[in-house]
Design a protein around this motif. Structure first.
Motif, short mmCIF file in Angstrom:
data_model
loop_
_atom_site.label_atom_id
_atom_site.label_comp_id
_atom_site.label_asym_id
_atom_site.label_seq_id
_atom_site.Cartn_x
_atom_site.Cartn_y
_atom_site.Cartn_z
N LEU A 9 0.83 -1.21 0.00
CA LEU A 9 0.00 0.00 0.00
C LEU A 9 0.86 1.26 0.00
O LEU A 9 0.45 2.30 0.49
CB LEU A 9 -0.92 -0.01 1.22
N HIS A 10 2.05 1.16 -0.58
CA HIS A 10 2.95 2.30 -0.56
C HIS A 10 2.40 3.49 -1.33
O HIS A 10 2.83 4.62 -1.12
CB HIS A 10 4.33 1.89 -1.10
N PHE A 11 1.43 3.31 -2.19
CA PHE A 11 0.86 4.42 -2.95
C PHE A 11 -0.04 5.31 -2.08
O PHE A 11 -0.41 6.39 -2.48
CB PHE A 11 0.08 3.91 -4.16
N LEU A 12 -0.37 4.86 -0.89
CA LEU A 12 -1.20 5.65 0.01
C LEU A 12 -0.38 6.53 0.96
O LEU A 12 -0.92 7.39 1.64
CB LEU A 12 -2.10 4.74 0.86
N VAL A 13 0.93 6.32 1.02
CA VAL A 13 1.77 7.06 1.97
C VAL A 13 1.77 8.55 1.65
O VAL A 13 1.58 9.38 2.54
CB VAL A 13 3.20 6.48 1.98
N GLY A 14 1.94 8.93 0.41
CA GLY A 14 1.99 10.34 0.01
C GLY A 14 0.70 11.09 0.33
O GLY A 14 0.71 12.13 1.01
N PRO A 15 -0.44 10.58 -0.15
CA PRO A 15 -1.70 11.27 0.18
C PRO A 15 -2.00 11.29 1.68
O PRO A 15 -2.58 12.26 2.19
CB PRO A 15 -2.76 10.47 -0.57
N THR A 16 -1.62 10.26 2.41
CA THR A 16 -1.87 10.23 3.85
C THR A 16 -1.06 11.31 4.56
O THR A 16 -1.58 12.03 5.42
CB THR A 16 -1.52 8.85 4.44
N ILE A 17 0.20 11.46 4.19
CA ILE A 17 1.04 12.50 4.78
C ILE A 17 0.48 13.89 4.45
O ILE A 17 0.41 14.77 5.31
CB ILE A 17 2.51 12.36 4.31
N ALA A 18 0.04 14.08 3.20
CA ALA A 18 -0.53 15.37 2.80
C ALA A 18 -1.81 15.67 3.60
O ALA A 18 -2.01 16.79 4.06
CB ALA A 18 -0.82 15.37 1.31
N PHE A 19 -2.66 14.68 3.78
CA PHE A 19 -3.91 14.86 4.53
C PHE A 19 -3.62 15.20 5.99
O PHE A 19 -4.22 16.11 6.56
CB PHE A 19 -4.79 13.61 4.44
N VAL A 20 -2.69 14.50 6.61
CA VAL A 20 -2.34 14.77 8.00
C VAL A 20 -1.75 16.17 8.14
O VAL A 20 -2.08 16.90 9.08
CB VAL A 20 -1.38 13.69 8.54
N ALA A 21 -0.89 16.57 7.20
CA ALA A 21 -0.29 17.91 7.26
C ALA A 21 -1.36 18.99 7.13
O ALA A 21 -1.34 19.99 7.86
CB ALA A 21 0.76 18.06 6.16
N LEU A 22 -2.33 18.81 6.22
CA LEU A 22 -3.40 19.79 6.06
C LEU A 22 -4.30 19.83 7.29
O LEU A 22 -4.74 20.90 7.71
CB LEU A 22 -4.23 19.47 4.82
#
Length: 109
Positions: A9-22
Motif C-alpha cells: 500500500l505504498h501508494f497511500l503514503v503520500g496522500p496520507t502525509i498530505a492529509f495529516v499535514a493539512l
C-alpha cells in the motif's frame, strides 16, 4: 522492479502525509485565529486615552445633541457607546471644565 499486486500500500503514503499535514495546519489556524468562543472575556476597564469624560447619558441621541452643543461652543468632542443604554461624551482635557459647565446646563443630561 516489478510492481506487486499484493498487500503493498505504498501508494497511500503520500496522500496520507498530505492529509495529516493539512489537518494539522487547519487545527493550528483555528487555534491561532479563532474567535475564542467559549472562553470568558477578560474584564476590561474603559480606557479614555487622551480624552476626558464629561457626561454619561442614557441615549446615544442625547449624547449626539450634547456633542452638537459643544461643537457650537468650539469644543471638539466625541461619543462612545460602551454598553447598551449608555453613551459617554469625551473631550480633550484642556476643554473639560468648559464642557462640564455646558453639560450641566444641557436639558438632556
Amino acid at each position: 522492479m516489478p510492481i506487486g499486486a499484493g498487500s503493498s500500500l505504498h501508494f497511500l503514503v503520500g496522500p496520507t502525509i498530505a492529509f495529516v499535514a493539512l489537518a494539522l495546519l487547519a487545527l493550528f489556524m483555528r487555534w491561532a485565529f479563532g474567535t475564542g468562543y467559549g472562553r470568558s472575556k477578560p474584564a476590561q476597564e474603559a480606557d479614555d486615552g487622551l480624552l476626558t469624560r464629561v457626561a454619561t447619558l442614557s441615549r446615544r441621541e442625547s449624547a449626539l445633541a450634547l456633542r452638537a452643543v459643544l461643537s457650537d461652543a468650539g469644543i471638539r468632542s466625541t461619543v462612545r457607546c460602551p454598553a447598551p443604554h449608555r453613551a459617554d461624551v469625551l473631550v480633550f482635557p484642556e476643554d473639560a471644565q468648559r464642557a462640564r459647565s455646558l453639560a450641566a446646563t444641557f436639558p438632556g443630561g
